[in-house]
Scaffold this motif. Structure first.
Motif, PDB file in Angstrom:
ATOM      1  N   ALA A 143       0.809  -1.223   0.000  1.00 35.77           N
ATOM      2  CA  ALA A 143       0.000   0.000   0.000  1.00 35.77           C
ATOM      3  C   ALA A 143       0.837   1.264   0.000  1.00 35.77           C
ATOM      4  O   ALA A 143       0.434   2.291  -0.548  1.00 35.77           O
ATOM      5  CB  ALA A 143      -0.944  -0.009   1.203  1.00 35.77           C
ATOM      6  N   ASP A 162      -7.889   1.036  -1.805  1.00 33.40           N
ATOM      7  CA  ASP A 162      -8.131   2.154  -2.711  1.00 33.40           C
ATOM      8  C   ASP A 162      -6.843   2.604  -3.401  1.00 33.40           C
ATOM      9  O   ASP A 162      -6.836   3.587  -4.135  1.00 33.40           O
ATOM     10  CB  ASP A 162      -8.762   3.326  -1.971  1.00 33.40           C
ATOM     11  N   TRP A 163      -5.739   1.870  -3.150  1.00 26.66           N
ATOM     12  CA  TRP A 163      -4.438   2.255  -3.701  1.00 26.66           C
ATOM     13  C   TRP A 163      -4.049   1.431  -4.925  1.00 26.66           C
ATOM     14  O   TRP A 163      -2.961   1.603  -5.471  1.00 26.66           O
ATOM     15  CB  TRP A 163      -3.351   2.122  -2.633  1.00 26.66           C
ATOM     16  N   CYS A 164      -4.944   0.539  -5.363  1.00 25.14           N
ATOM     17  CA  CYS A 164      -4.655  -0.277  -6.560  1.00 25.14           C
ATOM     18  C   CYS A 164      -5.961  -0.600  -7.266  1.00 25.14           C
ATOM     19  O   CYS A 164      -7.050  -0.440  -6.706  1.00 25.14           O
ATOM     20  CB  CYS A 164      -3.919  -1.557  -6.178  1.00 25.14           C
TER      21      CYS A 164
END
Length: 243
Positions: A143, A162-164
């Motif tokens: 992350a 929400d980071w990929c």
């Protein structure tokens, strides 16, 4: 003869089928229940954890288990450790069925690491558009890398990252599909576990053909003294030898 088969892999399903066809053998497959819509093996099936080593020992004793075969995923280290300790405590023989790991071929650029955390540390030096194929466990280690990433899983992680970008899919995968995916997203690094087997090897072939480096997480070691075989046929022979 009653065999407790710790499953969840393709090899476990094959072994359950083979042992179901063996005269004088009753097999009970145990699934952890972590994957939704799991492919159930033939024969009797139980789902869910045992409650640690003590719970597994109780289950073995209460159900008069004669032998345990651990055919879980090569990275299910906790379950394998529990199976080894429970087998020793209850005095039943244990076999580990593990498919062979992958090996590098000409044209590969592999970077071996010991954990997801180690993979995340080396990743920025290897590429900037990463394809993560390590499943849900360990995904959070990536992350904070700040890289553009796509993660492919069977089920969505909780909480959903929400980071990929997530791709929810289940193998087997073919080479044409993997090549198309690599080209569509312009991946310049692949991260995977040394799971072995043919169902997901196409991503490694795609990386080789496209010149994409691969960060490979090593398998955890087996517990000391455990007997292990690489094929279903060898596992069947081991069971036959204990009837």
């Amino acid at each position: 003869m009653r065999v407790l088969l710790l499953g969840g892999t393709g090899e476990a399903r094959e072994l359950a089928q083979a042992l179901t066809d063996e005269p004088g053998v009753e097999v009970v497959s145990s699934l952890a229940g972590r994957t939704s819509d799991a492919r159930l093996p033939p024969g009797a099936v139980r789902q869910g954890g045992f409650g640690g080593v003590d719970g597994l020992v109780r289950w073995i004793q209460e159900h008069a288990v004669d032998a345990v075969v651990d055919a879980t995923h090569p990275f299910a280290a906790v379950m394998t450790d529990h199976a080894a300790e429970a087998a020793r405590t209850s005095g039943v023989p244990l076999l580990v069925l593990r498919r062979p790991g992958w090996t590098e071929s000409r044209g590969d650029e592999w970077h071996w690491v010991s954990s997801a955390e180690a993979a995340a540390k080396v990743l920025p030096a290897v590429g900037s558009r990463a394809f993560l194929t390590i499943g849900q466990q360990g995904l959070s280690a990536f992350a904070g890398t700040g890289l553009w990433m796509v993660a492919r899983c069977v089920d969505p992680p909780e909480p959903r990252p929400d980071w990929c970008t997530l791709i929810l899919d289940r193998g087997p995968y073919d080479l044409d599909g993997e090549l198309a995916l690599f080209r569509e997203h312009r991946f310049d690094v692949l991260v995977t576990k040394d799971s072995g087997g043919p169902q997901t090897v196409a991503k490694l072939v795609a990386a080789r053909q496209l010149g994409v480096p691969v960060v490979v997480i090593r398998r955890p070691p087996l517990p000391a003294g455990v007997v292990a075989v690489p094929t279903v046929d060898q596992a069947v022979e081991w069971v036959r030898g204990r009837r």
